[in-house]
Structure formats: structure tokens, C-alpha cells
Write an enzyme that holds these catalytic residues in place. Structure first.
Site, PDB file in Angstrom:
ATOM      1  N   LEU A 111      10.732 -20.504  -4.975  1.00  0.00           N
ATOM      2  CA  LEU A 111      10.118 -19.702  -4.307  1.00  0.00           C
ATOM      3  C   LEU A 111       8.578 -19.743  -5.116  1.00  0.00           C
ATOM      4  CD1 LEU A 111       9.407 -17.114  -2.498  1.00  0.00           C
ATOM      5  CD2 LEU A 111      10.160 -15.673  -4.470  1.00  0.00           C
ATOM      6  N   ASP A 168       0.844  -1.234   0.251  1.00  0.00           N
ATOM      7  CA  ASP A 168       0.155   0.055  -0.001  1.00  0.00           C
ATOM      8  C   ASP A 168       0.829   1.276   0.004  1.00  0.00           C
ATOM      9  OD1 ASP A 168      -2.415   1.481   0.121  1.00  0.00           O
ATOM     10  OD2 ASP A 168      -2.684   1.227   2.245  1.00  0.00           O
ATOM     11  N   HIS A 216       2.614   3.688  -9.124  1.00  0.00           N
ATOM     12  CA  HIS A 216       2.264   2.240  -9.272  1.00  0.00           C
ATOM     13  C   HIS A 216       3.563   1.507  -9.957  1.00  0.00           C
ATOM     14  CE1 HIS A 216      -1.694   2.228  -7.725  1.00  0.00           C
ATOM     15  NE2 HIS A 216      -2.144   2.710  -8.344  1.00  0.00           N
ATOM     16  N   ILE A 259      -6.460  -5.365   7.389  1.00  0.00           N
ATOM     17  CA  ILE A 259      -6.364  -6.579   6.491  1.00  0.00           C
ATOM     18  C   ILE A 259      -7.031  -6.462   5.249  1.00  0.00           C
ATOM     19  CG2 ILE A 259      -6.556  -9.169   6.504  1.00  0.00           C
ATOM     20  CD1 ILE A 259      -5.919  -9.364   9.347  1.00  0.00           C
ATOM     21  N   GLY A 306      -0.081   5.322  -4.244  1.00  0.00           N
ATOM     22  CA  GLY A 306      -0.643   6.696  -4.782  1.00  0.00           C
ATOM     23  C   GLY A 306      -0.115   7.730  -4.055  1.00  0.00           C
ATOM     24  N   GLU A 332       1.457 -13.868  12.164  1.00  0.00           N
ATOM     25  CA  GLU A 332       1.873 -12.732  12.566  1.00  0.00           C
ATOM     26  C   GLU A 332       1.855 -11.366  11.972  1.00  0.00           C
ATOM     27  OE1 GLU A 332       3.192 -12.668  15.935  1.00  0.00           O
ATOM     28  OE2 GLU A 332       2.538 -14.874  15.903  1.00  0.00           O
TER      29      GLU A 332
END
Ligand code: FPP
Length: 260
Positions: free
Chosen positions: A133, A22, A39, A197, A25, A209
Site C-alpha cells: 500500500l 474533516d 484530532h 475539495i 473539531g 469520482e
């Protein structure tokens, strides 16, 4: 999948890291630039995060790239984000494949254009055999959607006579949500300063966690990720038990409901 390396990681290192990226912007707005520039900078930070996971031996990384709710953003921003995803898919997949990364997408794929869906399918099939991964991109994803699609799949089995309602329990529902073949996230990181969340992996985060930072996603660096890992390594995860039980000083009682 006991033999899958996703189930192991060096001591104190999360096996599975989940991230809300986050602040793109705001990063752009602070520079008086269009949000889309943020972005683009965010896409570079994705590479920082992937490099970090590969270096530290983290086996699974799940990134929240686009939520079910993000479709309601201004048309111009959604269109530009779609272009960015398409470009990233065209540019990055071969290199990620070379580095042993398995790419998967979780979310409502039908909402994307044919071009993006084809690229997603291609990325998944090319990298399907990789295990160094697991990189999971949550796109058009919502935790409530995920639980609803799991419930629908169970309901279909009940309607077809393959399943009795009494057989539905946490284990069975958990086997139908996204990423059921991976260990649930050990550590959740959210950049951008908000403490929530936001409809990310609601089922999978039950005992994860949580770690938050004010830093905006495009500012992400390995030092910040290491601070999160050090914090994680110092925590005691109790999963509902007492500290003494977790430390092995007291026995763990059998839970009759679930021990059968
Ligand atoms: C949230 O920041 C970020 C998004 C909705 C998009 C995430 C996309 C990227 C990081 C770039 C590309 C990703 C991939 C996987 C190629 P925001 O726009 O909500 O920021 P704000 O809260 O400051 O407005």
C-alpha cells in the site's frame, strides 16, 4: 511504472483513494471536549482507513492531514497537531513497515520543525521498498502550491536551456506534480458534510469520482467505507467519452493532438 502493483486493484475497487478527513473539531465540540481530543480520535480513524485499504486491495491511499491554510489556525491547535503528528510518526511507522506500507509525505516540508522533518525522512527511507500500500500523507499541502511548484520546476528547465516552452504540455506538467508515479485517485471521500475539495489534489482529481458523507471523521468505520466503494463500483467513468464508446458499442476517435 507498469509493473508497480499500484496500477492494479481487484475489479470495482479503486486503485487510489484520496480522503479529506474533516470533522474532528465538531466531533469534540459536540462532546464539550477540546478540539484536540477530536484530532486524537481522528488519528485512530486513520488506522481504520489504512486497515480497510489493506483488506480490500486498494493500492494507494492519500490522506489530507494538514493544509497550507491550516497554519493559520490558533497557535495552540497547530502546536498540538504537530505533537500528534510527531507521536504518530514515532508510534506507527515500524508497524506500517511490517505490513508492507510505503509512506510518503507531500507538501511544503520546509515549514515543519527539524524533529518532524527528520521523522518524515526516516519513515520514507525505512519504507521505501514496500509496495503493498502506498500511504501518502499530504501535510502543509495545497493543490495550488503543488501546481505552482511543478510550473517552477519547468521554468527552471526552460531557463537552463533544457526545455523549450513549446514542449510544455499536460503530460509534462503532470509529470512534475506530487504523486506523478501513481495512478490519479479513482475515488475521493470527504467526511464532515461539506461539499468541496478545499485545495486538495487539484490537478490529480480531474476525473476522480467524488463521494461525500455527513459522518464526522472520528466516526469512520469499515461499513461507511464499504458504502462508498459500492457506490463507486456502480458508476460509469466516461473520461469525456459517450456511454456507448465506454461500453465498446462505438469506436473512440483518435485525438490528433495527443495521439502522436
Ligand atoms: C480536519 O478537521 C482535520 C484536520 C485539520 C487534521 C487532521 C488530522 C488527523 C485526522 C489526525 C492525525 C493524522 C495523521 C495522519 C496522524 P477539522 O479540525 O477541520 O474539523 P471541523 O471541521 O469539525 O472543525
Amino acid at each position: 511504472m507498469a509493473s508497480d502493483p499500484a496500477n492494479t486493484a481487484p475489479a470495482g475497487i479503486p486503485r487510489h483513494l484520496a480522503v479529506i478527513m474533516d470533522g474532528n473539531g465538531r466531533w469534540a465540540e459536540r462532546r464539550r471536549r477540546p478540539r484536540m481530543i477530536g484530532h486524537r480520535a481522528g488519528a485512530r480513524a486513520v488506522n481504520v482507513c489504512i486497515d480497510f485499504c489493506l483488506e480490500r486491495g486498494i493500492r494507494a491511499l492519500t490522506l489530507f492531514a494538514f493544509s497550507s491554510e491550516n497554519w493559520a489556525r490558533p497557535e495552540e491547535e497547530v502546536g498540538a497537531l504537530m505533537k500528534l503528528f510527531l507521536n504518530a510518526l514515532e508510534r506507527e511507522v515500524e508497524e506500517l513497515h511490517r505490513r508492507g506500507v510505503r509512506i510518503r509525505f507531500i507538501g511544503e516540508r520546509a515549514r515543519f520543525s527539524d524533529a518532524i522533518r527528520q521523522r518524515m525522512d526516516h519513515a520514507e527511507s525505512v519504507t521505501a521498498g514496500n509496495r503493498r500500500l502506498h500511504l501518502n500523507i499530504a501535510a502543509s499541502y495545497g493543490g495550488r502550491w503543488d501546481i505552482a511548484q511543478a510550473a517552477r520546476s519547468l521554468a527552471e528547465d526552460v531557463a537552463a536551456g533544457r526545455l523549450a516552452p513549446a514542449d510544455i504540455d499536460e503530460r509534462l506538467l503532470g509529470s512534475r506534480v506530487a504523486l506523478a508515479d501513481l495512478p490519479p485517485p479513482d475515488l475521493f471521500i470527504r467526511t464532515g458534510g461539506d461539499l468541496r475539495i478545499s485545495n486538495f489534489l487539484l490537478w490529480q482529481l480531474a476525473y476522480t469520482e467524488l463521494w461525500f458523507t455527513e459522518l464526522l471523521w472520528p466516526e469512520l468505520d469499515a461499513t461507511t467505507l464499504q458504502v462508498a466503494l459500492d457506490d463507486y463500483a456502480g458508476r460509469q467513468r466516461r473520461f469525456g467519452l459517450t456511454g456507448a464508446q465506454v461500453a465498446g458499442r462505438e469506436p473512440v476517435a483518435q485525438d490528433n493532438e495527443n495521439s502522436a
